[in-house]
Design a protein around this motif. Structure first.
Motif, short mmCIF file in Angstrom:
data_model
loop_
_atom_site.label_atom_id
_atom_site.label_comp_id
_atom_site.label_asym_id
_atom_site.label_seq_id
_atom_site.Cartn_x
_atom_site.Cartn_y
_atom_site.Cartn_z
N LEU A 146 27.39 35.91 38.89
CA LEU A 146 27.27 34.47 39.13
C LEU A 146 27.31 34.13 40.61
O LEU A 146 27.19 32.97 40.99
N ASN A 147 27.57 35.13 41.45
CA ASN A 147 27.76 34.84 42.87
C ASN A 147 27.47 36.09 43.70
O ASN A 147 27.43 37.20 43.16
N PRO A 148 27.29 35.93 45.02
CA PRO A 148 26.97 37.09 45.88
C PRO A 148 28.03 38.18 45.82
O PRO A 148 27.70 39.37 45.87
N TYR A 149 29.32 37.81 45.72
CA TYR A 149 30.38 38.84 45.65
C TYR A 149 30.11 39.78 44.47
O TYR A 149 30.09 41.01 44.62
N ALA A 150 29.88 39.19 43.29
CA ALA A 150 29.63 40.01 42.10
C ALA A 150 28.33 40.80 42.26
O ALA A 150 28.24 41.97 41.84
N GLN A 151 27.33 40.17 42.89
CA GLN A 151 26.05 40.88 43.14
C GLN A 151 26.29 42.14 43.94
O GLN A 151 25.72 43.19 43.65
N THR A 152 27.15 42.03 44.99
CA THR A 152 27.36 43.21 45.85
C THR A 152 27.95 44.36 45.03
O THR A 152 27.60 45.52 45.21
N LYS A 153 28.85 44.01 44.09
CA LYS A 153 29.49 45.07 43.29
C LYS A 153 28.47 45.73 42.35
O LYS A 153 28.51 46.94 42.12
#
Ligand code: NAD
Ligand code: UD1
Length: 335
Positions: A146-153
């Motif tokens: 839902l957000n860039p932080y989760a995308q990076t993971k």
């Protein structure tokens, strides 16, 4: 003797994990750039481990230095905690998150490739599941960042999947953490972030206790949950840390890549956590109901069966013990 490189080892989860590794007589060396931890953590960790904590001030994006550190310490495996972790901040500053989390991990993996180290334990997150389709969430649940932080993971998890396909003998575990709270029994280390932008629930409760805030903002009381507030899977930091020792044992015996949820399997609402904390601390926490926080899901708790069965890991502490341990850290560190 084997040596574990711990990136971000002076942060919240890294420092607690270091105490458990030390208890298990595992040798480690820490790399941290001190962007989200206080300098005093070095001495505090020494006190918790009765040890001289080997460490380097180094950014994970500095591949050359990492290679040197790995060689100097004869590193045989890596636990990779170092990252930026604020969801809200990642929405405002996405490039920083891709830079530190993704490029930082690539830099670390390059250093590992250069030195032939192929054992890797990665800190992933329940945020990869986004708004879950079902709870408890198992590892096969769709990934819906839902957000860039989760995308990076997720990007990092995908890079890791490609690495095990590209070369033999890599052994990788990704632990998807739910919501760690609490502190080490000594009260010397706890969740003590440097960056104000990290605003998880327990640190926010502690800000109120310490008088830095007048009340706790409860982000929404109109979710479809019994008391209307968001439900999460809070897990004692020492239980979560213990999972790393089990995962390292697994990595030693198994090649390939594996994913594990690390949670208790129990959902707890914001108001339930607040009440549990009030009970153990005797402190009355004033609250204010605010609007829902952007990007929050209503309910998120783990199915930890895979970690229970394969890693032989189980959570031991209940909610009251988690709050007690968070309270110990407040009591021991209030001036
Ligand atoms: P933290 O911020 O307390 O610790 C991270 C540590 O890494 C800090 O000491 C920081 O100084 C260091 N660091 C950051 N960028 C660095 C860089 N470029 N080079 C070297 N060091 C760097 O965070 P934490 O709560 O301990 O989280 C550890 C890991 O677990 C992170 O990857 C985070 O995304 C993940 N995670 C945390 C939670 C949580 O609730 N705390 C939940 C899910 C996943
Ligand atoms: C958050 C991140 C998650 C990350 C984890 C660790 C979001 C959406 N998710 O998880 O990706 O891995 O932290 O960094 O930010 N709450 C309040 N008042 C507060 C703070 C929180 O009511 O002041 C509520 C939230 O709405 C939520 C619950 O408390 O219902 C837990 O929030 P938090 O501790 O921030 O964790 P997550 O949101 O689950």
């Amino acid at each position: 003797m084997s040596c574990i490189l711990i990136t971000g080892g002076f942060g919240y989860i890294g420092s607690h994990t270091a105490t458990i590794l030390s208890e298990n007589n595992k040798k480690f060396v820490i790399v941290d750039n001190f962007s989200n931890c206080k300098r005093e953590i070095v001495d505090r960790l020494k006190m918790c481990t009765n040890d001289n904590v080997a460490h380097y001030e180094c950014d994970i994006r500095d591949t050359k230095s990492l290679v040197k550190i790995i060689k100097e310490n004869k590193v045989t495996s890596v636990i990779h905690f170092a990252a930026l972790k604020s969801v809200a901040d990642s929405i405002i500053n996405p490039l920083e998150y891709y830079e530190v989390n993704v490029n930082g991990t690539i830099s670390l993996l390059k250093a590992m490739k250069t030195t032939g180290v192929k054992k890797f334990l990665f800190s992933s997150t329940a945020a990869v599941y986004g708004e879950p389709d079902f709870c408890p969430i198992d590892e096969n649940h769709k990934l819906k960042p839902l957000n860039p932080y989760a995308q990076t993971k997720i990007i990092i998890e995908n890079i890791l999947k490609d690495i095990v396909k590209s070369e033999i003998n890599w052994s990788i575990v990704c632990l998807r953490y739910f919501n760690p709270i609490g502190s080490h029994k000594s009260g010397l280390i706890g969740d003590d972030p440097l960056m104000a932008k990290n605003s998880n629930l327990m640190p926010e409760i502690i800000k109120v206790v310490r008088g830095y805030k007048n009340h706790l903002d409860v982000f929404g009381d109109d979710y479809g949950t019994p008391d209307g507030t968001g439900i999460r899977d809070y897990i004692h930091i020492m239980d979560l840390s213990e999972a790393h020792v089990k995962a390292l044992d697994f990595i030693d015996k198994n090649n390939g890549i594996n994913f594990f949820n690390i949670g208790t399997g129990k959902g707890v609402s914001v108001l339930q956590l607040k009440t549990a904390f009030e009970k153990v601390s005797g402190f009355n926490l004033p609250i204010k109901i605010s609007k829902r926080r952007e990007g929050d899901c209503a309910i998120c708790y783990a199915n930890p069966k895979k970690a229970n069965e394969i890693l032989k890991w189980n959570s031991k502490y209940d909610l009251s013990q988690m709050c007690q341990s968070a309270w110990i850290f407040v009591e021991k560190n209030s001036k």
